[in-house]
Write a protein that holds these residues in place. Structure first.
Motif, PDB file in Angstrom:
ATOM      1  N   ILE A  12     -12.844  -1.315  -6.013  1.00 33.58           N
ATOM      2  CA  ILE A  12     -14.269  -1.433  -5.651  1.00 33.58           C
ATOM      3  C   ILE A  12     -15.046  -0.222  -6.162  1.00 33.58           C
ATOM      4  O   ILE A  12     -16.183  -0.340  -6.636  1.00 33.58           O
ATOM      5  CB  ILE A  12     -14.449  -1.599  -4.125  1.00 33.58           C
ATOM      6  CG1 ILE A  12     -13.528  -2.707  -3.594  1.00 33.58           C
ATOM      7  CG2 ILE A  12     -15.894  -1.928  -3.789  1.00 33.58           C
ATOM      8  CD1 ILE A  12     -13.531  -2.852  -2.083  1.00 33.58           C
ATOM      9  N   THR A  36      -3.862   7.914  -7.693  1.00 32.07           N
ATOM     10  CA  THR A  36      -2.597   7.454  -7.113  1.00 32.07           C
ATOM     11  C   THR A  36      -2.154   6.235  -7.921  1.00 32.07           C
ATOM     12  O   THR A  36      -2.816   5.863  -8.902  1.00 32.07           O
ATOM     13  CB  THR A  36      -2.800   7.008  -5.651  1.00 32.07           C
ATOM     14  OG1 THR A  36      -3.630   5.835  -5.651  1.00 32.07           O
ATOM     15  CG2 THR A  36      -3.449   8.099  -4.812  1.00 32.07           C
ATOM     16  N   ALA A  38      -2.800   3.384  -7.393  1.00 26.85           N
ATOM     17  CA  ALA A  38      -3.880   2.386  -7.399  1.00 26.85           C
ATOM     18  C   ALA A  38      -5.066   2.802  -8.271  1.00 26.85           C
ATOM     19  O   ALA A  38      -5.969   2.005  -8.523  1.00 26.85           O
ATOM     20  CB  ALA A  38      -4.368   2.143  -5.971  1.00 26.85           C
ATOM     21  N   THR A 100      -4.777  10.629   3.905  1.00 27.71           N
ATOM     22  CA  THR A 100      -5.934  10.376   3.017  1.00 27.71           C
ATOM     23  C   THR A 100      -7.109   9.792   3.800  1.00 27.71           C
ATOM     24  O   THR A 100      -8.238  10.281   3.686  1.00 27.71           O
ATOM     25  CB  THR A 100      -5.531   9.409   1.881  1.00 27.71           C
ATOM     26  OG1 THR A 100      -4.685  10.119   0.979  1.00 27.71           O
ATOM     27  CG2 THR A 100      -6.742   8.892   1.135  1.00 27.71           C
ATOM     28  N   VAL A 123     -17.077   3.941   3.317  1.00 26.45           N
ATOM     29  CA  VAL A 123     -16.765   2.540   3.010  1.00 26.45           C
ATOM     30  C   VAL A 123     -15.608   2.134   3.918  1.00 26.45           C
ATOM     31  O   VAL A 123     -14.464   2.527   3.711  1.00 26.45           O
ATOM     32  CB  VAL A 123     -16.391   2.359   1.531  1.00 26.45           C
ATOM     33  CG1 VAL A 123     -16.089   0.887   1.248  1.00 26.45           C
ATOM     34  CG2 VAL A 123     -17.511   2.876   0.628  1.00 26.45           C
ATOM     35  N   SER A 124     -15.935   1.358   4.942  1.00 30.11           N
ATOM     36  CA  SER A 124     -14.907   0.946   5.892  1.00 30.11           C
ATOM     37  C   SER A 124     -14.600  -0.543   5.696  1.00 30.11           C
ATOM     38  O   SER A 124     -14.933  -1.124   4.671  1.00 30.11           O
ATOM     39  CB  SER A 124     -15.355   1.273   7.314  1.00 30.11           C
ATOM     40  OG  SER A 124     -14.326   0.966   8.220  1.00 30.11           O
ATOM     41  N   CYS A 180     -16.847  -4.098   5.335  1.00 24.66           N
ATOM     42  CA  CYS A 180     -16.885  -5.304   4.510  1.00 24.66           C
ATOM     43  C   CYS A 180     -15.625  -6.145   4.693  1.00 24.66           C
ATOM     44  O   CYS A 180     -14.572  -5.642   5.060  1.00 24.66           O
ATOM     45  CB  CYS A 180     -17.035  -4.889   3.049  1.00 24.66           C
ATOM     46  SG  CYS A 180     -17.384  -6.276   1.951  1.00 24.66           S
ATOM     47  N   ASN A 183     -12.668  -8.277  -0.541  1.00 24.53           N
ATOM     48  CA  ASN A 183     -13.318  -8.368  -1.851  1.00 24.53           C
ATOM     49  C   ASN A 183     -12.381  -9.018  -2.857  1.00 24.53           C
ATOM     50  O   ASN A 183     -11.160  -8.938  -2.714  1.00 24.53           O
ATOM     51  CB  ASN A 183     -13.627  -6.964  -2.387  1.00 24.53           C
ATOM     52  CG  ASN A 183     -14.809  -6.307  -1.700  1.00 24.53           C
ATOM     53  OD1 ASN A 183     -15.535  -5.546  -2.317  1.00 24.53           O
ATOM     54  ND2 ASN A 183     -15.018  -6.571  -0.427  1.00 24.53           N
TER      55      ASN A 183
HETATM   56  P1  NAD Z   1      -7.915   0.695  -4.217  1.00 27.60           P
HETATM   57  O1  NAD Z   1      -6.586   0.943  -3.601  1.00 27.60           O
HETATM   58  O2  NAD Z   1      -8.030  -0.252  -5.366  1.00 27.60           O
HETATM   59  O3  NAD Z   1      -8.512   2.094  -4.731  1.00 27.60           O
HETATM   60  C1  NAD Z   1      -8.422   3.281  -3.997  1.00 27.60           C
HETATM   61  C2  NAD Z   1      -8.741   4.443  -4.922  1.00 27.60           C
HETATM   62  O4  NAD Z   1      -8.697   5.653  -4.146  1.00 27.60           O
HETATM   63  C3  NAD Z   1      -7.723   4.625  -6.070  1.00 27.60           C
HETATM   64  O5  NAD Z   1      -8.393   4.876  -7.275  1.00 27.60           O
HETATM   65  C4  NAD Z   1      -6.907   5.847  -5.635  1.00 27.60           C
HETATM   66  O6  NAD Z   1      -6.408   6.595  -6.728  1.00 27.60           O
HETATM   67  C5  NAD Z   1      -7.954   6.628  -4.852  1.00 27.60           C
HETATM   68  N1  NAD Z   1      -7.344   7.554  -3.871  1.00 27.60           N
HETATM   69  C6  NAD Z   1      -6.354   7.281  -2.993  1.00 27.60           C
HETATM   70  N2  NAD Z   1      -6.044   8.404  -2.287  1.00 27.60           N
HETATM   71  C7  NAD Z   1      -6.886   9.378  -2.737  1.00 27.60           C
HETATM   72  C8  NAD Z   1      -7.062  10.741  -2.385  1.00 27.60           C
HETATM   73  N3  NAD Z   1      -6.305  11.329  -1.441  1.00 27.60           N
HETATM   74  N4  NAD Z   1      -8.015  11.446  -3.029  1.00 27.60           N
HETATM   75  C9  NAD Z   1      -8.780  10.865  -3.994  1.00 27.60           C
HETATM   76  N5  NAD Z   1      -8.637   9.596  -4.374  1.00 27.60           N
HETATM   77  C10 NAD Z   1      -7.703   8.848  -3.750  1.00 27.60           C
HETATM   78  O7  NAD Z   1      -8.856   0.281  -3.013  1.00 27.60           O
HETATM   79  P2  NAD Z   1     -10.148  -0.679  -2.985  1.00 27.60           P
HETATM   80  O8  NAD Z   1      -9.695  -2.051  -2.711  1.00 27.60           O
HETATM   81  O9  NAD Z   1     -11.002  -0.390  -4.146  1.00 27.60           O
HETATM   82  O10 NAD Z   1     -10.849  -0.141  -1.652  1.00 27.60           O
HETATM   83  C11 NAD Z   1     -11.814   0.894  -1.708  1.00 27.60           C
HETATM   84  C12 NAD Z   1     -12.314   1.168  -0.302  1.00 27.60           C
HETATM   85  O11 NAD Z   1     -12.896  -0.001   0.240  1.00 27.60           O
HETATM   86  C13 NAD Z   1     -11.216   1.593   0.666  1.00 27.60           C
HETATM   87  O12 NAD Z   1     -11.739   2.616   1.488  1.00 27.60           O
HETATM   88  C14 NAD Z   1     -10.930   0.339   1.472  1.00 27.60           C
HETATM   89  O13 NAD Z   1     -10.481   0.675   2.753  1.00 27.60           O
HETATM   90  C15 NAD Z   1     -12.295  -0.313   1.487  1.00 27.60           C
HETATM   91  N6  NAD Z   1     -12.312  -1.780   1.604  1.00 27.60           N
HETATM   92  C16 NAD Z   1     -11.608  -2.550   0.719  1.00 27.60           C
HETATM   93  C17 NAD Z   1     -11.688  -3.934   0.803  1.00 27.60           C
HETATM   94  C18 NAD Z   1     -10.943  -4.839  -0.165  1.00 27.60           C
HETATM   95  O14 NAD Z   1     -10.959  -6.058   0.015  1.00 27.60           O
HETATM   96  N7  NAD Z   1     -10.315  -4.323  -1.204  1.00 27.60           N
HETATM   97  C19 NAD Z   1     -12.488  -4.536   1.786  1.00 27.60           C
HETATM   98  C20 NAD Z   1     -13.186  -3.701   2.680  1.00 27.60           C
HETATM   99  C21 NAD Z   1     -13.094  -2.341   2.567  1.00 27.60           C
END
Ligand code: NAD
Ligand code: TDX
Length: 342
Positions: A12, A36, A38, A100, A123-124, A180, A183
């Motif tokens: 996201i 990481t 991800a 984290t 972003v929760s 949210c 996604n």
């Molecule tokens: P993701 O796992 O694809 O990406 C997470 C990113 O954070 C990665 O690039 C990773 O390298 C980075 N990261 C992890 N630990 C870190 C640290 N200690 N310091 C710096 N960077 C770090 O996650 P996403 O799906 O893109 O989710 C992003 C946010 O949105 C999260 O906070 C998640 O809780 C929230 N969220 C996600 C969804 C969903 O459906 N994916 C829905 C609602 C909320």
């Protein structure tokens, strides 16, 4: 205006970086990411040479590095996407989630207090509300639904949310929170349901559906989430929580069958496997507040969004094939190798 986007090399966060650079050509966007498993720097390659963009490889838990970057860049807005985000991984190893997702959030907010900020946005997720029963389709999560978490992941996100509200009340830090629903869209890491099923179906591999596949998720196209956050950081009220979701509830099994249909693959690939521990039954967001206060509405219908997403995975095989050919194979073997068929 300088905006810090933490976790901007993830799913996201990267979509948000693109959205902000396209929408606000005068803004400076600084992406902080630990990279990481991800995080994927190649995702950001289209913007790496943009003079309004900077990437910094930083762990949000690293206080010294974070303070140094705040001193250098003096951000006006911080949007915190950085997190460990996968529920199944949190069940295997909760500790990094607490580090984290909670302590990293604390370090970022301490930096905001020290250097001053217009807005800190967290972003929760809707997962902080726990789940809803399948037999009460009239129930939805509102911003006043009590926090009631199920997994180490959702507990860590809820812990962070509580800390964010405490920093607002105690230190008057100008914060907002968005929660949210699920996604989907481009750059979604292939450990999550939709991209995993697309990748497996394309390889004619089994499609591992947990339990009976009756769990319901409320799916939102990632760009709609990015627009919601954009509205909240510019027009949302300090100290407020905004739920984000598009009233698009679907059973997991129906999503998997739809992917099979779109890709012309047989449903016989579907394999029912041992359920996730503590598996939440249903998520459903009531987005009335963000609609009434900020005029937000989702723009992408699921029928169109899923087609666009599948096309993106077909057109960008290199992006996800690189991921699934590496360390991911060990992850897959560990998580799915011992998961009995049911
Ligand atoms: P993701 O796992 O694809 O990406 C997470 C990113 O954070 C990665 O690039 C990773 O390298 C980075 N990261 C992890 N630990 C870190 C640290 N200690 N310091 C710096 N960077 C770090 O996650 P996403 O799906 O893109 O989710 C992003 C946010 O949105 C999260 O906070 C998640 O809780 C929230 N969220 C996600 C969804 C969903 O459906 N994916 C829905 C609602 C909320
Ligand atoms: O192999 C699978 N088989 C399966 O049946 C996987 C990976 C998932 N599932 C099920 C579990 C869930 O009911 O599909 C549903 C969706 O699973 P995930 O993609 O892992 O998402 P979820 O657990 O719902 O959490 C997501 O939405 C909320 C994000 O990963 C979180 O970061 C976000 O907060």
């Amino acid at each position: 205006m300088t905006v810090f986007v933490t976790g901007g090399a993830g799913f996201i966060g990267a979509n948000f970086v693109f959205h902000m650079l396209n929408t606000y050509p005068g803004y400076r966007i600084v992406c902080l990411d630990k990279l990481t498993y991800a995080g994927n720097l190649s995702t950001l390659s289209p913007v790496m040479d943009n003079p309004n963009f900077r990437f910094a490889k930083i762990d949000i838990c690293d206080r010294e590095a974070i303070y140094k970057l705040f001193e250098e860049e003096k951000p006006d807005i911080v949007v915190n996407f950085a997190a460990e985000s996968h529920v199944d991984r949190s069940i295997e190893n909760p500790e990094i989630f607490l580090q984290t997702n909670i302590l990293g959030t604390q370090v970022l907010m301490d930096a905001c207090r020290k250097y001053g900020i217009q807005r800190y946005h967290q972003v929760s997720t809707d997962e902080v509300y726990g789940d809803l029963p399948l037999d009460r389709p009239d129930l939805f999560f509102t911003e006043t639904t009590p926090i009631h978490t199920s997994s180490p992941y959702s507990s860590s996100k809820a812990g962070a949310d509580l800390l964010v509200m405490a920093y607002n009340r105690t230190y008057e830090l100008p914060v907002t929170i968005s929660r949210c629903s699920n996604n989907y869209g481009p750059y979604h890491f292939p450990e999550k349901l939709i991209p995993l099923m697309i990748a497996n179906a394309l390889a004619d591999k089994p499609l591992p559906v947990y339990g009976e596949g009756l769990n319901v998720r409320d799916w939102l196209y990632v760009e709609d989430h990015c627009r919601a956050i954009d509205l909240i950081i510019h027009n949302g009220k300090v100290g407020e929580v905004y739920n984000v979701g598009g009233h698009n509830e679907m059973k997991n099994i129906d999503i998997v069958k739809l992917i099979c249909k779109e890709l012309g693959k047989p449903e016989s690939l579907i394999t029912y496997v041992t359920d996730r521990k503590g598996h939440d039954m249903r998520y459903a967001i009531d987005p009335t507040k963000i609609h009434n206060e900020l005029g937000w509405l989702p723009e992408t219908k699921f029928a169109d969004g899923i087609k666009k997403t599948i096309k993106w995975y077909l057109d960008n095989k290199e992006w996800w094939e690189t991921i699934i050919s590496g360390e991911y194979q060990n992850y897959y073997e560990k998580m799915y190798g011992n998961r009995a068929e049911v």
